[in-house]
Motif scaffolding. Sequence first.
Motif, PDB file in Angstrom:
ATOM      1  N   VAL A 190      39.568  50.088  46.163  1.00  0.00           N
ATOM      2  CA  VAL A 190      38.638  49.352  44.958  1.00  0.00           C
ATOM      3  C   VAL A 190      38.425  47.848  45.794  1.00  0.00           C
ATOM      4  O   VAL A 190      39.162  47.477  46.943  1.00  0.00           O
ATOM      5  CB  VAL A 190      40.163  48.390  44.408  1.00  0.00           C
ATOM      6  CG1 VAL A 190      39.998  47.893  43.038  1.00  0.00           C
ATOM      7  CG2 VAL A 190      41.044  50.242  44.088  1.00  0.00           C
ATOM      8  N   VAL A 191      37.302  46.860  45.177  1.00  0.00           N
ATOM      9  CA  VAL A 191      36.440  46.169  46.022  1.00  0.00           C
ATOM     10  C   VAL A 191      37.667  45.226  45.302  1.00  0.00           C
ATOM     11  O   VAL A 191      36.670  45.059  43.856  1.00  0.00           O
ATOM     12  CB  VAL A 191      35.409  46.287  46.123  1.00  0.00           C
ATOM     13  CG1 VAL A 191      34.810  45.132  46.543  1.00  0.00           C
ATOM     14  CG2 VAL A 191      34.702  47.725  46.582  1.00  0.00           C
ATOM     15  N   ILE A 192      37.937  43.834  45.906  1.00  0.00           N
ATOM     16  CA  ILE A 192      38.480  42.535  45.387  1.00  0.00           C
ATOM     17  C   ILE A 192      38.182  41.523  45.869  1.00  0.00           C
ATOM     18  O   ILE A 192      37.646  41.280  46.869  1.00  0.00           O
ATOM     19  CB  ILE A 192      40.209  43.089  44.689  1.00  0.00           C
ATOM     20  CG1 ILE A 192      40.982  42.731  46.305  1.00  0.00           C
ATOM     21  CG2 ILE A 192      40.344  43.819  44.447  1.00  0.00           C
ATOM     22  CD1 ILE A 192      41.940  42.357  46.253  1.00  0.00           C
ATOM     23  N   SER A 193      38.107  40.523  44.929  1.00  0.00           N
ATOM     24  CA  SER A 193      38.456  39.296  45.964  1.00  0.00           C
ATOM     25  C   SER A 193      40.137  38.844  45.305  1.00  0.00           C
ATOM     26  O   SER A 193      40.018  38.434  44.503  1.00  0.00           O
ATOM     27  CB  SER A 193      37.542  38.154  45.433  1.00  0.00           C
ATOM     28  OG  SER A 193      37.976  36.711  45.864  1.00  0.00           O
ATOM     29  N   ALA A 194      41.066  38.778  46.546  1.00  0.00           N
ATOM     30  CA  ALA A 194      42.200  37.878  45.855  1.00  0.00           C
ATOM     31  C   ALA A 194      41.608  36.745  45.147  1.00  0.00           C
ATOM     32  O   ALA A 194      42.405  36.091  44.093  1.00  0.00           O
ATOM     33  CB  ALA A 194      42.940  38.126  47.237  1.00  0.00           C
ATOM     34  N   ARG A 195      41.042  35.644  46.116  1.00  0.00           N
ATOM     35  CA  ARG A 195      41.289  34.371  45.523  1.00  0.00           C
ATOM     36  C   ARG A 195      39.929  34.051  44.519  1.00  0.00           C
ATOM     37  O   ARG A 195      40.646  33.500  43.946  1.00  0.00           O
ATOM     38  CB  ARG A 195      39.860  33.701  46.872  1.00  0.00           C
ATOM     39  CG  ARG A 195      40.130  32.547  46.459  1.00  0.00           C
ATOM     40  CD  ARG A 195      38.890  31.411  47.221  1.00  0.00           C
ATOM     41  NE  ARG A 195      40.039  30.943  48.497  1.00  0.00           N
ATOM     42  CZ  ARG A 195      39.861  30.486  49.476  1.00  0.00           C
ATOM     43  NH1 ARG A 195      38.161  31.053  49.926  1.00  0.00           N
ATOM     44  NH2 ARG A 195      40.482  30.221  50.679  1.00  0.00           N
ATOM     45  N   LYS A 196      39.284  35.174  43.797  1.00  0.00           N
ATOM     46  CA  LYS A 196      38.651  34.922  42.810  1.00  0.00           C
ATOM     47  C   LYS A 196      39.110  35.357  41.487  1.00  0.00           C
ATOM     48  O   LYS A 196      38.714  35.648  40.581  1.00  0.00           O
ATOM     49  CB  LYS A 196      36.719  35.133  43.140  1.00  0.00           C
ATOM     50  CG  LYS A 196      36.266  33.671  43.681  1.00  0.00           C
ATOM     51  CD  LYS A 196      35.640  32.710  43.248  1.00  0.00           C
ATOM     52  CE  LYS A 196      34.991  31.706  43.676  1.00  0.00           C
ATOM     53  NZ  LYS A 196      33.663  32.022  44.862  1.00  0.00           N
ATOM     54  N   LYS A 204      46.929  39.202  52.356  1.00  0.00           N
ATOM     55  CA  LYS A 204      47.702  39.183  51.657  1.00  0.00           C
ATOM     56  C   LYS A 204      48.944  38.754  50.881  1.00  0.00           C
ATOM     57  O   LYS A 204      49.554  39.720  49.367  1.00  0.00           O
ATOM     58  CB  LYS A 204      48.355  40.357  52.657  1.00  0.00           C
ATOM     59  CG  LYS A 204      49.783  41.986  52.477  1.00  0.00           C
ATOM     60  CD  LYS A 204      49.517  42.832  53.282  1.00  0.00           C
ATOM     61  CE  LYS A 204      50.989  41.766  54.659  1.00  0.00           C
ATOM     62  NZ  LYS A 204      51.483  41.792  53.938  1.00  0.00           N
ATOM     63  N   SER A 205      49.510  37.525  51.774  1.00  0.00           N
ATOM     64  CA  SER A 205      50.180  36.566  50.754  1.00  0.00           C
ATOM     65  C   SER A 205      49.315  35.791  49.573  1.00  0.00           C
ATOM     66  O   SER A 205      50.040  35.874  48.647  1.00  0.00           O
ATOM     67  CB  SER A 205      50.273  35.654  51.609  1.00  0.00           C
ATOM     68  OG  SER A 205      50.359  35.922  52.788  1.00  0.00           O
ATOM     69  N   THR A 206      48.173  35.838  49.556  1.00  0.00           N
ATOM     70  CA  THR A 206      47.182  35.830  48.676  1.00  0.00           C
ATOM     71  C   THR A 206      46.721  36.507  47.335  1.00  0.00           C
ATOM     72  O   THR A 206      47.421  36.589  45.458  1.00  0.00           O
ATOM     73  CB  THR A 206      45.878  35.853  48.340  1.00  0.00           C
ATOM     74  OG1 THR A 206      45.653  34.599  49.678  1.00  0.00           O
ATOM     75  CG2 THR A 206      44.632  34.660  47.713  1.00  0.00           C
ATOM     76  N   LEU A 207      47.207  38.031  47.277  1.00  0.00           N
ATOM     77  CA  LEU A 207      46.968  39.052  46.384  1.00  0.00           C
ATOM     78  C   LEU A 207      48.307  39.082  45.508  1.00  0.00           C
ATOM     79  O   LEU A 207      48.499  39.216  45.424  1.00  0.00           O
ATOM     80  CB  LEU A 207      46.565  40.142  47.991  1.00  0.00           C
ATOM     81  CG  LEU A 207      46.519  41.707  46.801  1.00  0.00           C
ATOM     82  CD1 LEU A 207      45.882  41.768  45.399  1.00  0.00           C
ATOM     83  CD2 LEU A 207      46.346  42.809  47.778  1.00  0.00           C
ATOM     84  N   ILE A 208      49.577  39.319  46.846  1.00  0.00           N
ATOM     85  CA  ILE A 208      50.770  39.096  46.139  1.00  0.00           C
ATOM     86  C   ILE A 208      50.863  37.719  45.114  1.00  0.00           C
ATOM     87  O   ILE A 208      51.468  38.733  44.577  1.00  0.00           O
ATOM     88  CB  ILE A 208      51.812  39.036  47.486  1.00  0.00           C
ATOM     89  CG1 ILE A 208      51.547  40.937  48.686  1.00  0.00           C
ATOM     90  CG2 ILE A 208      53.328  39.093  47.084  1.00  0.00           C
ATOM     91  CD1 ILE A 208      52.247  41.816  47.920  1.00  0.00           C
TER      92      ILE A 208
END
Length: 366
Positions: free
Chosen positions: A136-142, A172-176
């Motif tokens: 999966v392609v993501i941007s945790a920040r956006k 990882k923290s941003t995603l969590i």
Amino acid sequence: MEQLKCIGCGAALQPEDETKPGFIPASGMNKEDAICKRCYRLKHYNEVMDLDVDSGDFMAMLNALYETDGLIVKVLDVFDFNGSIIPSFNRIVGDKKVLAVINKIDLLPKSVNRNRVVHRAKHMLSEAGIKAVDTVVISARKNEGIDMLVRKMSEMADGQDVYVVGTTNVGKSTLINKLIENTTGDKEVITTSKFPGTTLDLIDIPLGPDSFIFDTPGVVVKSQMAHYVHKDSLKFITPVKEIKSKGFQLNAGQTLFISNLARVDFTEGERNSFNVYASDKVNIHRTKLENADEFYEKHYNGLLAPPEIDRPYLSEDYSEFEFSADSDSDLSISGLAFVSIGAGAKIRVRVPKGVDVVLRPTIFKG
Ligand code: GDP
């Protein structure tokens, strides 16, 4: 004197060694209800502490994960695929399923074809012997792709727990924190626990009636620039928005310094264009190859900084790579830059010893 204990985990408080349990800055030692730095970060930032790949704790984590059933979500940084690989990863996996998550897609120019990015990630994972069932392609920040990620995670986990793993700085923290927002909406239900039989922390986030998402400690690996740069200085080399290229027309016999952490010598070939994709805070300097050693000695902590570094790595403790670009290619310098180079150039690249550099067919052109 009575030994003070952390009211969070019970470890004996100590101000000496940040990598050992119970560490607390000396100024906090005598405060009432003192808690160690690890518990403080868990409590206030939902953040588990990183581990050094050489530490015994890392081995304990590998073993504990190996013994566990569940889905492994492996987070990769699109800007640092090589530095995203956890050594001995296959020991964690056993026969568990792996979902690969390519994070920070917002950093790449919109013109870059995502299929090529996925293809490159898969290629790199398979070189490391890792079989991902899906990507999966993501941007945790956006907050891009998070819904899709949660859906795939639930489907693939099929009622089992999910372990999110990654090297340090992959996001990882941003995603969590995004997963906490997206799956619970209520921070009170977040709890912390430990890997069975270890002192290692986990953060658990409810995923379904009987399953949890666990955040595991990040792993610090030597192939990442993050390993050579002071933590406070990392922000200079980690891009925060879409990376723009800086173009240089070079002749053979010229050198490009990319901050104080990499040097690219153009050794042979016709005049060629070198496009550097890096954080806009990274200084790039061109010089004559014959003057490059002297230039570095003189400027590594001046013109070529930030980041601040402990030692002049490129003159003391470095690795060198030689490449010949048969077609239009990207040089990928783990966690620092991509350099796209036209066909026909021969180059030599110097980085701190241990950092990975690879040359791949370009994703930036065509
Ligand atoms: P961790 O060490 O893996 O927990 O990484 P962090 O979550 O602390 O993120 C490391 C750096 O990458 C921080 O500067 C984040 O702001 C940044 N980051 C995380 N996710 C993204 C993303 O999706 N896009 C961009 N551009 N930066 C991100």
